[in-house]
Design a protein around this motif. Structure first.
Motif, mmCIF file in Angstrom:
data_model
loop_
_atom_site.group_PDB
_atom_site.id
_atom_site.type_symbol
_atom_site.label_atom_id
_atom_site.label_comp_id
_atom_site.label_asym_id
_atom_site.label_seq_id
_atom_site.Cartn_x
_atom_site.Cartn_y
_atom_site.Cartn_z
ATOM 1 N N GLY A 55 0.630 -1.285 0.024
ATOM 2 C CA GLY A 55 0.059 0.108 -0.038
ATOM 3 C C GLY A 55 0.718 1.214 0.118
ATOM 4 N N VAL A 56 1.914 1.355 0.703
ATOM 5 C CA VAL A 56 2.765 2.505 0.908
ATOM 6 C C VAL A 56 3.570 2.578 -0.369
ATOM 7 C CG1 VAL A 56 4.784 3.365 1.985
ATOM 8 C CG2 VAL A 56 2.930 2.525 3.507
ATOM 9 N N GLN A 57 3.866 1.588 -0.817
ATOM 10 C CA GLN A 57 4.707 1.715 -2.084
ATOM 11 C C GLN A 57 3.702 2.083 -3.381
ATOM 12 O OE1 GLN A 57 7.974 1.016 -2.790
ATOM 13 N NE2 GLN A 57 8.462 0.604 -0.690
ATOM 14 N N TRP A 58 2.599 1.675 -3.309
ATOM 15 C CA TRP A 58 1.661 1.970 -4.268
ATOM 16 C C TRP A 58 1.547 3.362 -4.094
ATOM 17 C CZ3 TRP A 58 -3.336 4.041 -4.567
ATOM 18 C CH2 TRP A 58 -4.242 3.804 -5.479
ATOM 19 N N LEU A 59 1.205 3.856 -3.075
ATOM 20 C CA LEU A 59 0.788 5.266 -2.877
ATOM 21 C C LEU A 59 1.950 6.220 -3.352
ATOM 22 C CD1 LEU A 59 -1.159 5.467 0.403
ATOM 23 C CD2 LEU A 59 -2.056 6.017 -1.729
ATOM 24 N N TYR A 65 6.272 11.138 -2.247
ATOM 25 C CA TYR A 65 6.469 11.385 -0.787
ATOM 26 C C TYR A 65 5.477 12.362 0.134
ATOM 27 C CZ TYR A 65 9.283 10.262 3.371
ATOM 28 O OH TYR A 65 9.689 9.945 4.546
ATOM 29 N N VAL A 66 4.148 11.794 0.029
ATOM 30 C CA VAL A 66 3.280 12.860 0.580
ATOM 31 C C VAL A 66 2.676 12.312 2.046
ATOM 32 C CG1 VAL A 66 2.422 13.602 -1.470
ATOM 33 C CG2 VAL A 66 1.147 11.583 -0.554
ATOM 34 N N GLY A 70 0.721 7.495 5.275
ATOM 35 C CA GLY A 70 0.310 6.752 6.572
ATOM 36 C C GLY A 70 -0.918 5.876 6.521
ATOM 37 N N LEU A 71 -1.649 6.202 5.561
ATOM 38 C CA LEU A 71 -3.242 5.601 5.453
ATOM 39 C C LEU A 71 -3.058 4.176 5.615
ATOM 40 C CD1 LEU A 71 -6.281 6.073 5.158
ATOM 41 C CD2 LEU A 71 -5.940 6.121 2.873
ATOM 42 N N PRO A 72 -2.314 3.264 4.738
ATOM 43 C CA PRO A 72 -2.114 1.989 4.972
ATOM 44 C C PRO A 72 -2.007 1.631 6.174
ATOM 45 C CG PRO A 72 -1.088 2.335 2.912
ATOM 46 C CD PRO A 72 -1.442 3.860 3.628
ATOM 47 N N HIS A 73 -1.188 2.405 7.066
ATOM 48 C CA HIS A 73 -0.759 1.899 8.371
ATOM 49 C C HIS A 73 -2.075 2.299 9.296
ATOM 50 C CE1 HIS A 73 3.706 3.345 7.554
ATOM 51 N NE2 HIS A 73 3.600 1.901 7.273
ATOM 52 N N ILE A 74 -2.670 3.151 9.148
ATOM 53 C CA ILE A 74 -3.966 3.427 9.819
ATOM 54 C C ILE A 74 -5.033 2.303 9.461
ATOM 55 C CG2 ILE A 74 -5.966 4.758 10.264
ATOM 56 C CD1 ILE A 74 -4.100 7.177 9.367
ATOM 57 N N LEU A 75 -4.952 1.782 8.192
ATOM 58 C CA LEU A 75 -6.135 0.968 8.042
ATOM 59 C C LEU A 75 -5.662 -0.562 8.365
ATOM 60 C CD1 LEU A 75 -6.887 1.790 4.535
ATOM 61 C CD2 LEU A 75 -8.338 2.336 6.513
ATOM 62 N N PHE A 114 1.646 9.496 14.667
ATOM 63 C CA PHE A 114 2.203 10.322 13.568
ATOM 64 C C PHE A 114 1.584 10.236 12.201
ATOM 65 C CE2 PHE A 114 6.170 9.637 15.850
ATOM 66 C CZ PHE A 114 6.701 10.987 16.306
ATOM 67 N N ASP A 115 0.883 8.945 11.838
ATOM 68 C CA ASP A 115 0.448 8.632 10.651
ATOM 69 C C ASP A 115 -1.030 9.385 10.749
ATOM 70 O OD1 ASP A 115 2.234 6.981 9.517
ATOM 71 O OD2 ASP A 115 1.456 5.324 10.722
ATOM 72 N N ILE A 116 -1.665 9.365 11.908
ATOM 73 C CA ILE A 116 -3.053 9.993 11.941
ATOM 74 C C ILE A 116 -2.989 11.352 11.724
ATOM 75 C CG2 ILE A 116 -5.024 10.392 13.521
ATOM 76 C CD1 ILE A 116 -4.550 7.593 14.645
ATOM 77 N N VAL A 117 -1.855 11.932 12.289
ATOM 78 C CA VAL A 117 -1.567 13.370 12.026
ATOM 79 C C VAL A 117 -1.412 13.731 10.668
ATOM 80 C CG1 VAL A 117 -0.082 15.269 12.825
ATOM 81 C CG2 VAL A 117 -0.962 13.967 14.563
ATOM 82 N N ASP A 118 -0.545 12.974 10.200
ATOM 83 C CA ASP A 118 0.020 13.226 8.606
ATOM 84 C C ASP A 118 -1.243 12.906 7.625
ATOM 85 O OD1 ASP A 118 2.448 13.810 9.233
ATOM 86 O OD2 ASP A 118 3.205 11.854 8.721
#
Length: 134
Positions: A55-59, A65-66, A70-75, A114-118
């Motif tokens: 997921g991170v690689q695809w995004l 680098y945005v 962090g979205l895949p981590h949250i999910l 960190f991911d949620i904030v980002d």
């Protein structure tokens, strides 16, 4: 620039944190395969980490680098952390697997903060790519 190059261009503390995250979020869950009552949690963690990686690689390939990375981590890790906390609080969970779980939960929770904030900053309009030194 590749994802690995983007990570390498970050400040040193981020590299250190990523090593802690790798140890606690990717390697330590493998220890949960030792105990019968935590094998399902280990499987969820391993599968979640594989999905995270892709997921991170695809995004990154789509957006660069945005903050949305962090979205895949949250999910994946959000539900995993909830599951691990429930498992750790069971009276039938032995002491050592419980300790391992709490270390994993602590490390993943720090990352999730960190991911949620980002991701929230990205949703609220901060969509520029991270500034990387050249």
């Amino acid at each position: 620039m590749s994802f690995a190059e983007a990570i390498a261009a970050q400040p040193a503390w981020i590299g250190i944190w990523l090593k802690v995250l790798f140890a606690g979020g990717f390697v330590l869950p493998l220890a949960l395969f030792i105990w019968r009552e935590t094998r399902l949690a280990a499987l969820f963690a391993v599968l979640g980490n594989v999905v995270n990686m892709f997921g991170v690689q695809w995004l990154f390939a789509k957006l660069g680098y945005v903050k949305l990375l962090g979205l895949p981590h949250i999910l994946m890790w959000g539900p995993l952390v909830v599951y691990l906390v429930v498992l750790a609080r069971r009276p039938t969970t032995r002491v050592w697997p419980r300790r391992v779980i709490w270390v994993i939960v602590t490390i993943l929770s720090i990352s999730l903060a960190f991911d949620i904030v980002d991701v929230l900053r990205w949703v609220l309009g901060e969509r520029a790519a991270f500034e990387l030194p050249t």
